[in-house]
Design a protein around this motif. Sequence first.
Motif, mmCIF file in Angstrom:
data_model
loop_
_atom_site.group_PDB
_atom_site.id
_atom_site.type_symbol
_atom_site.label_atom_id
_atom_site.label_comp_id
_atom_site.label_asym_id
_atom_site.label_seq_id
_atom_site.Cartn_x
_atom_site.Cartn_y
_atom_site.Cartn_z
ATOM 1 N N ILE A 56 -17.443 12.334 66.734
ATOM 2 C CA ILE A 56 -18.883 12.402 66.438
ATOM 3 C C ILE A 56 -19.211 11.471 65.276
ATOM 4 N N GLU A 57 -18.389 11.470 64.234
ATOM 5 C CA GLU A 57 -18.664 10.630 63.063
ATOM 6 C C GLU A 57 -18.660 9.150 63.422
ATOM 7 N N ILE A 58 -17.674 8.707 64.173
ATOM 8 C CA ILE A 58 -17.568 7.281 64.500
ATOM 9 C C ILE A 58 -18.667 6.861 65.478
ATOM 10 N N LEU A 63 -24.160 4.387 66.450
ATOM 11 C CA LEU A 63 -25.541 4.585 66.919
ATOM 12 C C LEU A 63 -26.579 4.257 65.840
ATOM 13 N N LEU A 64 -26.197 4.356 64.559
ATOM 14 C CA LEU A 64 -27.136 3.994 63.486
ATOM 15 C C LEU A 64 -27.631 2.559 63.628
ATOM 16 N N ARG A 69 -31.840 4.097 69.155
ATOM 17 C CA ARG A 69 -30.899 5.224 69.170
ATOM 18 C C ARG A 69 -30.473 5.633 67.762
ATOM 19 N N GLU A 70 -31.018 4.971 66.757
ATOM 20 C CA GLU A 70 -30.641 5.270 65.370
ATOM 21 C C GLU A 70 -30.858 6.746 65.049
ATOM 22 N N TRP A 71 -31.958 7.286 65.550
ATOM 23 C CA TRP A 71 -32.295 8.683 65.248
ATOM 24 C C TRP A 71 -31.265 9.648 65.831
ATOM 25 N N ILE A 72 -30.655 9.292 66.965
ATOM 26 C CA ILE A 72 -29.634 10.155 67.558
ATOM 27 C C ILE A 72 -28.401 10.187 66.657
ATOM 28 N N GLY A 73 -27.935 9.008 66.240
ATOM 29 C CA GLY A 73 -26.788 8.944 65.340
ATOM 30 C C GLY A 73 -27.053 9.678 64.042
ATOM 31 N N ALA A 74 -28.231 9.439 63.464
ATOM 32 C CA ALA A 74 -28.571 10.087 62.190
ATOM 33 C C ALA A 74 -28.715 11.592 62.362
ATOM 34 N N GLY A 75 -29.278 12.031 63.479
ATOM 35 C CA GLY A 75 -29.413 13.465 63.736
ATOM 36 C C GLY A 75 -28.060 14.143 63.898
ATOM 37 N N LEU A 76 -27.149 13.488 64.621
ATOM 38 C CA LEU A 76 -25.796 14.040 64.770
ATOM 39 C C LEU A 76 -25.082 14.113 63.420
ATOM 40 N N SER A 106 -28.366 10.980 55.707
ATOM 41 C CA SER A 106 -28.481 10.968 57.169
ATOM 42 C C SER A 106 -29.844 11.502 57.611
ATOM 43 N N ALA A 107 -30.311 12.549 56.952
ATOM 44 C CA ALA A 107 -31.628 13.118 57.276
ATOM 45 C C ALA A 107 -32.735 12.110 56.986
ATOM 46 N N PHE A 108 -32.591 11.347 55.903
ATOM 47 C CA PHE A 108 -33.573 10.306 55.585
ATOM 48 C C PHE A 108 -33.626 9.260 56.709
ATOM 49 N N VAL A 109 -32.458 8.811 57.170
ATOM 50 C CA VAL A 109 -32.421 7.831 58.261
ATOM 51 C C VAL A 109 -33.019 8.447 59.527
ATOM 52 N N PHE A 110 -32.707 9.713 59.787
ATOM 53 C CA PHE A 110 -33.279 10.405 60.946
ATOM 54 C C PHE A 110 -34.807 10.416 60.867
ATOM 55 N N MET A 111 -35.333 10.803 59.710
ATOM 56 C CA MET A 111 -36.792 10.895 59.555
ATOM 57 C C MET A 111 -37.448 9.521 59.677
#
Length: 118
Positions: A56-58, A63-64, A69-76, A106-111
């Motif tokens: 999951i980490e890699i 995905l970032l 798809r950045e939001w998927i990687g950041a959400g995971l 990670s939450a910042f990138v997700f948002m």
Amino acid sequence: TMSPSTKKYGLIAIKTLLTVAFVAAGTAKFAGVEMMVGTFDAIGWGQWFRYLTGSIEIVSAVLLWVRGREWIGAGLLTSTMGAAVLFHILVLGPTLVPAVILGILSAFVFMTHRPALA
């Protein structure tokens, strides 16, 4: 207020930091670094969970950098760090600061990248 270029390069810097941290952590999990094996022994779910977490980490770090798809990687990664914080509180002990910081970033990138809600 920040300029658009400051925001852009700040986001790139955060994503780079997250990528380095999570590729390193995931690689350490796959390599069977003694600390990682011990951590997952302490959790008590078996070493398969170490491989799942490393995967999951890699994958999330990659995905970032995938447009759309950045939001998927950041959400995971946010979810993974949330779980890490819980494991530190409930099982592992008081070394949760790195997980908290990585989770916040990670939450910042997700948002920043999440799709608009309909």
